[in-house]
Design an enzyme around this catalytic site. Structure first.
Site, PDB file in Angstrom:
ATOM      1  N   ASN A  13     -75.987 -17.181  61.899  1.00 54.12           N
ATOM      2  CA  ASN A  13     -74.803 -17.022  61.046  1.00 54.12           C
ATOM      3  C   ASN A  13     -74.887 -18.069  59.941  1.00 54.12           C
ATOM      4  O   ASN A  13     -74.663 -19.252  60.195  1.00 54.12           O
ATOM      5  CB  ASN A  13     -73.551 -17.210  61.913  1.00 54.12           C
ATOM      6  CG  ASN A  13     -72.275 -17.196  61.099  1.00 54.12           C
ATOM      7  OD1 ASN A  13     -72.287 -16.869  59.912  1.00 54.12           O
ATOM      8  ND2 ASN A  13     -71.177 -17.555  61.737  1.00 54.12           N
ATOM      9  N   LYS A  15     -73.023 -18.419  57.433  1.00 54.94           N
ATOM     10  CA  LYS A  15     -71.701 -18.794  56.894  1.00 54.94           C
ATOM     11  C   LYS A  15     -71.756 -18.812  55.360  1.00 54.94           C
ATOM     12  O   LYS A  15     -72.482 -18.017  54.771  1.00 54.94           O
ATOM     13  CB  LYS A  15     -71.249 -20.130  57.489  1.00 54.94           C
ATOM     14  CG  LYS A  15     -71.377 -20.135  59.015  1.00 54.94           C
ATOM     15  CD  LYS A  15     -70.695 -21.278  59.683  1.00 54.94           C
ATOM     16  CE  LYS A  15     -70.909 -21.139  61.186  1.00 54.94           C
ATOM     17  NZ  LYS A  15     -70.172 -22.114  61.959  1.00 54.94           N
ATOM     18  N   HIS A  97     -65.260 -14.024  64.226  1.00 51.77           N
ATOM     19  CA  HIS A  97     -65.765 -15.399  64.289  1.00 51.77           C
ATOM     20  C   HIS A  97     -64.596 -16.386  64.255  1.00 51.77           C
ATOM     21  O   HIS A  97     -63.570 -16.133  63.621  1.00 51.77           O
ATOM     22  CB  HIS A  97     -66.715 -15.668  63.120  1.00 51.77           C
ATOM     23  CG  HIS A  97     -67.404 -16.991  63.259  1.00 51.77           C
ATOM     24  ND1 HIS A  97     -66.835 -18.157  62.805  1.00 51.77           N
ATOM     25  CD2 HIS A  97     -68.564 -17.330  63.859  1.00 51.77           C
ATOM     26  CE1 HIS A  97     -67.652 -19.157  63.114  1.00 51.77           C
ATOM     27  NE2 HIS A  97     -68.704 -18.689  63.740  1.00 51.77           N
ATOM     28  N   GLU A  99     -64.059 -18.960  62.645  1.00 54.94           N
ATOM     29  CA  GLU A  99     -63.570 -19.357  61.311  1.00 54.94           C
ATOM     30  C   GLU A  99     -62.698 -18.265  60.701  1.00 54.94           C
ATOM     31  O   GLU A  99     -61.743 -18.553  59.967  1.00 54.94           O
ATOM     32  CB  GLU A  99     -64.769 -19.723  60.422  1.00 54.94           C
ATOM     33  CG  GLU A  99     -65.342 -21.075  60.834  1.00 54.94           C
ATOM     34  CD  GLU A  99     -66.848 -21.184  60.785  1.00 54.94           C
ATOM     35  OE1 GLU A  99     -67.489 -20.455  60.011  1.00 54.94           O
ATOM     36  OE2 GLU A  99     -67.393 -22.013  61.542  1.00 54.94           O
ATOM     37  N   GLU A 167     -68.159 -18.314  71.896  1.00 55.66           N
ATOM     38  CA  GLU A 167     -68.346 -19.524  71.100  1.00 55.66           C
ATOM     39  C   GLU A 167     -67.127 -20.430  71.247  1.00 55.66           C
ATOM     40  O   GLU A 167     -66.122 -20.244  70.545  1.00 55.66           O
ATOM     41  CB  GLU A 167     -68.508 -19.161  69.626  1.00 55.66           C
ATOM     42  CG  GLU A 167     -69.677 -18.255  69.341  1.00 55.66           C
ATOM     43  CD  GLU A 167     -70.063 -18.324  67.869  1.00 55.66           C
ATOM     44  OE1 GLU A 167     -71.103 -18.897  67.566  1.00 55.66           O
ATOM     45  OE2 GLU A 167     -69.290 -17.837  67.026  1.00 55.66           O
ATOM     46  N   GLY A 173     -70.233 -26.294  65.151  1.00 59.13           N
ATOM     47  CA  GLY A 173     -70.434 -27.205  64.032  1.00 59.13           C
ATOM     48  C   GLY A 173     -70.135 -28.661  64.362  1.00 59.13           C
ATOM     49  O   GLY A 173     -70.033 -29.490  63.462  1.00 59.13           O
ATOM     50  N   SER A 213     -73.226 -25.212  68.281  1.00 57.33           N
ATOM     51  CA  SER A 213     -74.168 -26.336  68.256  1.00 57.33           C
ATOM     52  C   SER A 213     -75.461 -26.073  69.026  1.00 57.33           C
ATOM     53  O   SER A 213     -76.046 -26.991  69.602  1.00 57.33           O
ATOM     54  CB  SER A 213     -73.486 -27.618  68.744  1.00 57.33           C
ATOM     55  OG  SER A 213     -72.443 -27.987  67.844  1.00 57.33           O
TER      56      SER A 213
HETATM   57  P1  PGA Z   1     -73.072 -23.917  64.826  1.00 56.86           P
HETATM   58  O1  PGA Z   1     -72.225 -22.596  64.502  1.00 56.86           O
HETATM   59  O2  PGA Z   1     -74.367 -23.446  65.474  1.00 56.86           O
HETATM   60  O3  PGA Z   1     -73.319 -24.568  63.485  1.00 56.86           O
HETATM   61  O4  PGA Z   1     -72.275 -24.743  65.745  1.00 56.86           O
HETATM   62  C1  PGA Z   1     -72.200 -21.534  65.404  1.00 56.86           C
HETATM   63  C2  PGA Z   1     -71.348 -20.414  64.862  1.00 56.86           C
HETATM   64  O5  PGA Z   1     -70.338 -20.688  64.210  1.00 56.86           O
HETATM   65  O6  PGA Z   1     -71.656 -19.228  65.067  1.00 56.86           O
END
Ligand code: PGA
Length: 251
Positions: A13, A15, A97, A99, A167, A173, A213
């Protein structure tokens, strides 16, 4: 769950990151890397979706939209539809997601409606769920992820086109990855819930992937867990080590 036939699935992803230059680089190492034994999907920003789709054509790596709306077309400024995603040759969309949920306020119900429409239009969906830190600390992890999954269940007719991404929001993140035991525990509970509330067949065949992460250094331990069928990767999907994550089961 032992003895399953679930193919390892790794999504990247991106983003709101990337430029033509960086995308050219990513597509270079991605198509040169070993992706043969894993289903691999990457989600570029909408502005580059068609570009990436064309660059990856024939490579065995697929592009995914990061979001879409719940109707085919109309007066919805800033949105794209599954019909448009399909029209540029793309088969996948990421929905729900954290976000989208927590920065843009998307509700369980809206996400479920989007999933229903996307599946109806013939797209495949990476459907995301996960609890916040305060929810985990309050002992509500299961309640939250079951509620989120139930919203999907009420709209999904064909689970074969769905990958479920667990997740935990506190792991996204932050560099604070869930331990293999923490992730496995939730995945196993989700599979039991699916068995009881959808069907044992769906519970056994649905890929449940972990996100938050994931990196080249922690992916191998996570990948040994019986109910972790792959990953959804943010930051680390922008770097060549992503290919190691794609092959996490082989290490
Ligand atoms: P990250 O994001 O691997 O940077 O923690 C995962 C995601 O949001 O799908």
């Amino acid at each position: 769950m032992a003895g399953n036939n679930r193919k390892f699935f790794v999504g990247g992803n991106w983003k709101m990151n990337g430029s033509k230059d960086s995308i050219n680089e990513i597509c270079g190492w991605l198509t040169a890397g070993d992706t043969a034994d894993t289903d691999v999907v990457v989600g570029p920003p909408t502005a580059y979706l068609g570009y990436v789709q064309e660059k990856l054509a024939g490579s065995g790596v697929y592009a995914a939209a990061q979001n879409c709306y719940k109707v085919p077309k109309g007066a919805f400024t800033g949105e794209i539809s599954p019909a448009m995603i399909k029209d540029i040759g793309c088969e996948w969309v990421i929905l729900g997601h954290s976000e989208r949920r927590n920065v843009f306020g998307e509700t369980d119900e809206l996400i479920a409606e989007k999933i229903e429409h996307a599946l109806g239009e013939g797209l495949k969906v990476i459907a995301c769920i996960g609890e916040k830190l305060e929810e985990r600390e309050a002992g509500k992890t299961e309640e939250v992820v079951f509620r989120q999954t139930k919203a999907f269940k009420d709209k999904v007719k064909d689970w074969s086109k769905v990958v479920l991404a667990y997740e935990p929001v506190w792991a996204i993140g932050t560099g604070k990855v869930a331990t293999p035991q923490q992730a496995q525990e939730v995945h196993a509970r989700l599979r039991t819930w699916l068995s009881e509330n959808v069907s044992p067949a769906v519970a056994n065949s649905l890929r449940i992937i972990y996100g938050g992460s994931v990196s080249a250094s922690n992916c191998n331990d996570l990948a040994t867990q019986g109910d972790i069928d792959g990953f959804l990767v943010g930051g680390a999907s922008l770097k060549p080590d992503f290919v190691k994550i794609i092959n996490a089961r082989k290490a």
